[in-house]
Design a protein around this motif. Structure first.
Motif, PDB file in Angstrom:
ATOM      1  N   HIS A   1       0.757  -0.897  -0.183  1.00 42.89           N
ATOM      2  CA  HIS A   1      -0.143   0.151   0.095  1.00 42.89           C
ATOM      3  C   HIS A   1       1.053   1.295  -0.239  1.00 42.89           C
ATOM      4  O   HIS A   1       0.699   2.864   0.337  1.00 42.89           O
ATOM      5  CB  HIS A   1      -0.833  -0.247   0.906  1.00 42.89           C
ATOM      6  CG  HIS A   1      -2.020  -0.938   0.852  1.00 42.89           C
ATOM      7  ND1 HIS A   1      -3.254  -1.000   0.333  1.00 42.89           N
ATOM      8  CD2 HIS A   1      -1.844  -2.503   1.759  1.00 42.89           C
ATOM      9  CE1 HIS A   1      -3.427  -1.844   0.613  1.00 42.89           C
ATOM     10  NE2 HIS A   1      -3.082  -3.382   1.338  1.00 42.89           N
TER      11      HIS A   1
ATOM     12  N   GLU B   1      -6.702   7.957  -0.070  1.00 41.08           N
ATOM     13  CA  GLU B   1      -7.124   7.653  -0.192  1.00 41.08           C
ATOM     14  C   GLU B   1      -7.010   6.482   0.047  1.00 41.08           C
ATOM     15  O   GLU B   1      -6.872   5.596   1.078  1.00 41.08           O
ATOM     16  CB  GLU B   1      -8.195   7.328  -1.518  1.00 41.08           C
ATOM     17  CG  GLU B   1      -9.446   8.266  -1.826  1.00 41.08           C
ATOM     18  CD  GLU B   1      -9.549   8.141  -3.464  1.00 41.08           C
ATOM     19  OE1 GLU B   1      -9.199   6.847  -3.826  1.00 41.08           O
ATOM     20  OE2 GLU B   1     -10.228   9.113  -4.226  1.00 41.08           O
ATOM     21  N   GLN B   2      -5.085   5.988  -0.226  1.00 38.24           N
ATOM     22  CA  GLN B   2      -4.425   4.925  -0.049  1.00 38.24           C
ATOM     23  C   GLN B   2      -3.746   4.981   1.021  1.00 38.24           C
ATOM     24  O   GLN B   2      -4.300   3.930   1.895  1.00 38.24           O
ATOM     25  CB  GLN B   2      -2.951   5.575  -1.448  1.00 38.24           C
ATOM     26  CG  GLN B   2      -2.105   3.526  -1.321  1.00 38.24           C
ATOM     27  CD  GLN B   2      -1.114   4.364  -2.249  1.00 38.24           C
ATOM     28  OE1 GLN B   2      -1.318   5.077  -3.084  1.00 38.24           O
ATOM     29  NE2 GLN B   2      -0.315   2.973  -2.211  1.00 38.24           N
TER      30      GLN B   2
ATOM     31  N   ARG C   1      -6.870   3.098   3.433  1.00 41.59           N
ATOM     32  CA  ARG C   1      -6.670   1.897   2.481  1.00 41.59           C
ATOM     33  C   ARG C   1      -5.863   1.023   3.507  1.00 41.59           C
ATOM     34  O   ARG C   1      -5.921  -0.081   4.275  1.00 41.59           O
ATOM     35  CB  ARG C   1      -7.098   1.283   1.468  1.00 41.59           C
ATOM     36  CG  ARG C   1      -7.740   2.224   0.278  1.00 41.59           C
ATOM     37  CD  ARG C   1      -9.173   1.292   0.639  1.00 41.59           C
ATOM     38  NE  ARG C   1     -10.291   1.812   0.129  1.00 41.59           N
ATOM     39  CZ  ARG C   1     -11.393   1.408  -0.389  1.00 41.59           C
ATOM     40  NH1 ARG C   1     -11.445  -0.124   1.105  1.00 41.59           N
ATOM     41  NH2 ARG C   1     -12.358   1.585  -0.746  1.00 41.59           N
TER      42      ARG C   1
ATOM     43  N   GLU D   1      -6.909   0.430   7.199  1.00 40.59           N
ATOM     44  CA  GLU D   1      -7.783  -0.462   6.776  1.00 40.59           C
ATOM     45  C   GLU D   1      -6.995  -1.652   6.954  1.00 40.59           C
ATOM     46  O   GLU D   1      -7.783  -2.770   7.823  1.00 40.59           O
ATOM     47  CB  GLU D   1      -8.876  -0.478   5.569  1.00 40.59           C
ATOM     48  CG  GLU D   1     -10.491  -1.498   5.890  1.00 40.59           C
ATOM     49  CD  GLU D   1     -11.134  -1.186   4.700  1.00 40.59           C
ATOM     50  OE1 GLU D   1     -12.036  -1.667   5.028  1.00 40.59           O
ATOM     51  OE2 GLU D   1     -10.151  -0.908   3.438  1.00 40.59           O
TER      52      GLU D   1
ATOM     53  N   VAL E   1     -13.353   3.867   3.434  1.00 43.08           N
ATOM     54  CA  VAL E   1     -13.081   2.818   4.944  1.00 43.08           C
ATOM     55  C   VAL E   1     -14.570   2.493   5.499  1.00 43.08           C
ATOM     56  O   VAL E   1     -14.843   1.489   5.932  1.00 43.08           O
ATOM     57  CB  VAL E   1     -11.804   3.101   5.660  1.00 43.08           C
ATOM     58  CG1 VAL E   1     -12.027   2.510   6.913  1.00 43.08           C
ATOM     59  CG2 VAL E   1     -10.822   3.002   4.856  1.00 43.08           C
TER      60      VAL E   1
END
Length: 250
Positions: free
Chosen positions: A120, A216-217, A220, A223, A248
């Motif tokens: 990620h 956004e990354q 992620r 998460e 998320v």
């Protein structure tokens, strides 16, 4: 503090969904077992265990599950021995990430976390590389719809809190306490007003703002780390737009 507030609220909502899938129960069981092993099975004399039991009840964990997990910690029932350790790394834009692990196989867990970070856009860090950026604190959120700032401020200071924070763009008032004062402040406040969220956490000294795809990354990545079965808690010093966390918060 806005970055922490956003993620704490998102985590709280996500935990309610995960509880239905049994994910939360597994992590709480580990914490109960370790807390009982270290400080004994009597919550009256074990503040850490007392707090975990409270978290278990808030997650609607069955009483029998709580009892068994504690008995595994005290040795009354056979169980796995978990090792507690910290894993440190970096996310997008140099965001600091601190991960609390409970595992029966440290080498396996570390290898899996390294893979998650690399996948990620993050990277592993050396021991001590980011932990100095965080301070252990009690952290309580109160929805602004439930009260006005002056009332919250007065109640928090009466309870013995260190600080109260509020900003126009946030939905909650943030109340900060010393770790040893958390239980006392939480109990005092919840008798007067509804709490949105309360936890012992690691608060960063500063934040890294991320936008667009990086935001956004990063969401992620958080998460993915939290979903790992050996991760008890993950802390990071990012601040991202609400729409990134919305991806998320589902």
């Amino acid at each position: 503090m806005s970055g922490h507030s956003k993620w704490a609220t998102t985590k709280h909502k996500k935990a309610a969904v995960d509880a239905k899938k049994g994910k939360v129960f597994s992590k709480i069981s580990k914490e109960l077992t370790v807390a009982a092993r270290i400080g004994g099975g009597d919550p009256a004399g074990n503040p850490r265990l007392r707090l975990v039991i409270e978290n278990a009840r808030e997650a609607n964990m069955p009483s029998d599950n709580i009892k068994r997990a504690i008995q595994k910690g005290t040795g009354e029932l056979p169980g796995v021995t978990y090792e507690e350790t910290l894993y440190e790394g970096y996310g997008l834009g140099g965001v600091a990430i601190l991960i609390e692990i409970m595992t029966d196989n440290k080498n396996r867990t570390v290898a899996e976390l390294r893979h998650i970070l690399n996948k990620h856009g993050g990277k592993p860090g050396e021991s001590g590389s980011v932990s100095w950026m965080f301070h252990k604190k009690g952290y309580i959120l109160i929805d602004k719809k439930k009260s006005d700032e002056e009332t919250v401020m007065n109640l928090a200071l009466e309870a013995g809190a260190e600080d109260v924070k509020s900003s126009e763009e946030e939905e909650n008032y943030e109340i900060i306490t010393g770790p040893s004062d958390f239980e006392k402040v939480k109990k005092y406040l919840e008798e007067k007003i509804e709490l949105a969220h309360a936890e012992i956490t690691m608060l960063p000294q500063s934040y890294v703002r991320l936008e667009g795809k990086d935001a956004e990354q990063m969401a992620r990545l958080m998460e993915a780390i939290e979903d790992h079965e050996d991760v008890q808690n993950v802390y990071a010093n990012f601040d991202v737009p609400d729409e990134a966390l919305a991806k998320v918060d589902r």
